[in-house]
Scaffold this motif. Structure first.
Motif, mmCIF file in Angstrom:
data_model
loop_
_atom_site.group_PDB
_atom_site.id
_atom_site.type_symbol
_atom_site.label_atom_id
_atom_site.label_comp_id
_atom_site.label_asym_id
_atom_site.label_seq_id
_atom_site.Cartn_x
_atom_site.Cartn_y
_atom_site.Cartn_z
ATOM 1 N N ASP A 103 0.785 -1.074 -0.087
ATOM 2 C CA ASP A 103 -0.030 0.003 -0.173
ATOM 3 C C ASP A 103 0.834 1.231 0.023
ATOM 4 O O ASP A 103 0.439 2.225 -0.229
ATOM 5 N N GLN A 104 2.200 1.249 0.278
ATOM 6 C CA GLN A 104 2.929 2.332 0.571
ATOM 7 C C GLN A 104 3.162 2.973 -0.925
ATOM 8 O O GLN A 104 3.408 4.235 -1.117
ATOM 9 N N LEU A 105 2.843 2.369 -2.253
ATOM 10 C CA LEU A 105 2.902 2.843 -3.443
ATOM 11 C C LEU A 105 1.616 3.260 -4.004
ATOM 12 O O LEU A 105 1.551 4.034 -5.055
ATOM 13 N N SER A 106 0.651 3.456 -3.073
ATOM 14 C CA SER A 106 -0.562 4.009 -3.597
ATOM 15 C C SER A 106 -0.666 5.324 -3.279
ATOM 16 O O SER A 106 -0.467 6.024 -2.234
ATOM 17 N N ASN A 107 -1.024 6.245 -4.323
ATOM 18 C CA ASN A 107 -1.048 7.717 -4.082
ATOM 19 C C ASN A 107 0.330 8.234 -3.511
ATOM 20 O O ASN A 107 0.473 9.010 -2.667
ATOM 21 N N ALA A 108 1.357 7.681 -4.326
ATOM 22 C CA ALA A 108 2.630 8.162 -3.805
ATOM 23 C C ALA A 108 3.597 9.051 -4.604
ATOM 24 O O ALA A 108 3.242 9.163 -5.952
ATOM 25 N N SER A 109 4.448 9.985 -4.177
ATOM 26 C CA SER A 109 5.494 10.723 -4.986
ATOM 27 C C SER A 109 6.714 10.237 -4.864
ATOM 28 O O SER A 109 7.291 10.332 -3.511
ATOM 29 N N ILE A 110 7.455 10.079 -5.768
ATOM 30 C CA ILE A 110 8.857 9.462 -5.798
ATOM 31 C C ILE A 110 9.622 9.894 -6.487
ATOM 32 O O ILE A 110 9.766 9.885 -7.904
ATOM 33 N N VAL A 111 10.702 10.825 -5.842
ATOM 34 C CA VAL A 111 11.608 11.400 -6.760
ATOM 35 C C VAL A 111 12.713 10.437 -7.321
ATOM 36 O O VAL A 111 13.326 9.714 -6.593
ATOM 37 N N VAL A 112 12.951 10.429 -8.422
ATOM 38 C CA VAL A 112 13.865 9.409 -9.124
ATOM 39 C C VAL A 112 15.056 10.105 -9.863
ATOM 40 O O VAL A 112 15.984 9.421 -10.159
ATOM 41 N N GLY A 113 15.145 11.363 -10.037
ATOM 42 C CA GLY A 113 16.347 11.987 -10.574
ATOM 43 C C GLY A 113 15.938 13.585 -10.823
ATOM 44 O O GLY A 113 14.993 14.225 -10.328
ATOM 45 N N THR A 114 16.753 14.256 -11.532
ATOM 46 C CA THR A 114 16.934 15.761 -11.898
ATOM 47 C C THR A 114 17.132 15.882 -13.194
ATOM 48 O O THR A 114 17.816 14.869 -14.008
ATOM 49 N N ILE A 115 16.842 17.110 -14.143
ATOM 50 C CA ILE A 115 17.307 17.440 -15.161
ATOM 51 C C ILE A 115 17.486 18.831 -15.470
ATOM 52 O O ILE A 115 16.856 19.598 -14.493
ATOM 53 N N SER A 116 18.443 19.207 -16.343
ATOM 54 C CA SER A 116 18.616 20.508 -16.731
ATOM 55 C C SER A 116 19.080 20.567 -18.281
ATOM 56 O O SER A 116 19.234 19.451 -18.579
ATOM 57 N N GLY A 117 18.933 21.863 -18.790
ATOM 58 C CA GLY A 117 19.573 21.939 -20.135
ATOM 59 C C GLY A 117 18.209 21.829 -21.041
ATOM 60 O O GLY A 117 17.324 22.257 -20.912
ATOM 61 N N LYS A 118 18.461 21.175 -22.361
ATOM 62 C CA LYS A 118 17.410 21.627 -23.394
ATOM 63 C C LYS A 118 17.008 20.068 -23.897
ATOM 64 O O LYS A 118 17.819 19.365 -24.235
ATOM 65 N N ALA A 119 15.724 19.792 -23.760
ATOM 66 C CA ALA A 119 15.187 18.388 -23.951
ATOM 67 C C ALA A 119 13.731 18.402 -23.910
ATOM 68 O O ALA A 119 13.072 19.247 -23.635
ATOM 69 N N LYS A 120 13.234 17.288 -24.918
ATOM 70 C CA LYS A 120 12.166 16.966 -25.022
ATOM 71 C C LYS A 120 11.804 15.421 -24.439
ATOM 72 O O LYS A 120 12.345 14.594 -24.669
ATOM 73 N N LEU A 121 10.798 15.507 -23.271
ATOM 74 C CA LEU A 121 10.443 14.377 -22.573
ATOM 75 C C LEU A 121 9.210 13.767 -23.128
ATOM 76 O O LEU A 121 8.347 14.433 -23.394
ATOM 77 N N GLU A 122 9.170 12.690 -23.652
ATOM 78 C CA GLU A 122 7.729 11.980 -24.137
ATOM 79 C C GLU A 122 7.840 10.801 -23.496
ATOM 80 O O GLU A 122 8.626 9.905 -23.636
ATOM 81 N N VAL A 123 6.668 10.554 -22.867
ATOM 82 C CA VAL A 123 6.261 9.204 -22.279
ATOM 83 C C VAL A 123 5.585 8.236 -23.430
ATOM 84 O O VAL A 123 4.927 8.522 -24.232
ATOM 85 N N LEU A 124 6.402 6.959 -23.339
ATOM 86 C CA LEU A 124 5.781 6.213 -24.395
ATOM 87 C C LEU A 124 4.743 5.249 -24.123
ATOM 88 O O LEU A 124 4.557 5.241 -22.754
ATOM 89 N N PRO A 125 3.924 4.546 -24.904
ATOM 90 C CA PRO A 125 2.830 3.815 -24.473
ATOM 91 C C PRO A 125 3.660 2.788 -23.434
ATOM 92 O O PRO A 125 4.611 2.149 -23.445
#
Length: 290
Positions: A40-62
């Motif tokens: 249950d600890q992963l239900s309605n959770a916020s999990i920081v996985v990393g950081t980013i800077s610079g120029k990029a396009k992030l696209e969520v794949l299917p």
């Protein structure tokens, strides 16, 4: 230990998948986040996985999951959430233009009510990272991270992405940003989760006013501008989940000394239609919308 082993993050060049190709044929990095719904600890959770800077396009794949139920999982970039489940084309990608001399911004996985599913299949969120090249600029390699909480992929890209080690990835790890990372307070997310869910009334309905309104005020240096950007991004992405066509957030700036979207000395009302991911010099306008 269970909570720390339930989420894994891999950043690599996927040479076997056509999804990893850019339009110019160059290989992209794929950020693969795997969540094992084991508690249950992963239900309605916020999990920081990393950081980013610079120029990029992030696209969520299917989404790659054997689950037969709709999955509620997003990648949060400074309040702006993208997912492959949205019906809006704009809701599955984001453009980032944040100079590396600024603090990097956190990449956070948001989960919502998928633990109750009868199957226990892992949930895989795959994010494709496109470099955005400036023909007039020279390309330099990203420097190794000086923050011991992170390891870097050392990619020769137009962005600098760093991923947390496995032992630091677990729900509620807000405090692991460290030096050089923009801080997002847990209270901000909790408050915006409530505020952003308020229904947006039809303009023809004058019987009540339930449009979301936020007043940001406080002492100098307490985080007002950061809170403003985070709240604006959160409200933008929330609208995109429920509305078609263009969406925007109105920002009435009463700080004429250090305004967010205009030159100093002005009181402005701006319609923001893109996420605010940098400091004012990067998104300042003198007229029209942002």
């Amino acid at each position: 230990e269970d909570r720390k082993s339930a989420v894994s993050v891999v950043l690599d060049y996927d040479t076997s998948s056509p999804d990893s190709l850019q339009d110019d044929g160059k290989r992209c990095q794929i950020l693969t986040i795997t969540i094992s719904p084991s508690g249950d600890q992963l239900s309605n959770a916020s999990i920081v996985v990393g950081t980013i800077s610079g120029k990029a396009k992030l696209e969520v794949l299917p989404q790659q999951s054997e689950s037969k139920s709709p999955l509620s999982i997003w990648l949060d970039i400074f309040g702006y959430r993208i997912s492959c489940n949205t019906s809006c084309d704009k809701g599955n990608s984001i453009l980032i233009d944040r100079p590396e001399w600024m603090n990097s911004i956190p990449l956070t996985v948001i989960t919502n009510n998928f633990i109750s599913q009868t199957d226990a299949s892992p949930i895989v969120l795959r994010v494709k990272l496109h470099s955005i090249y400036d023909k007039n600029a020279t390309t330099t390699s990203s420097a190794p991270s000086s923050n011991e909480n992170y390891y870097s992929a050392y990619a020769e890209e137009t962005y600098n992405i760093k991923v947390l080690p496995p032992t630091y990835i677990y729900p509620g790890n807000y405090t692991l940003g460290g030096t050089g990372v923009t801080t997002i307070l847990e209270q901000w997310e909790t408050t915006l989760n409530i505020v952003a869910k308020n229904p947006i009334n039809d303009e023809s309905d004058t019987s009540s006013s339930q449009n979301t309104k936020i007043l940001v005020c406080g002492a100098k240096g307490c985080g007002k501008s950061t809170m403003l950007r985070y709240a604006t991004n959160r409200l933008l992405s929330e609208q995109m989940m429920v509305e078609s066509g263009s969406v925007d957030v109105a920002v009435l700036d009463l700080d004429c000394g250090q305004p967010e979207l205009s030159v100093p000395g002005l009181l402005t009302l701006s319609l923001v239609s893109k996420p605010l991911l940098s400091d004012p010099p990067m998104h300042m306008v003198c007229s029209g919308g942002t």
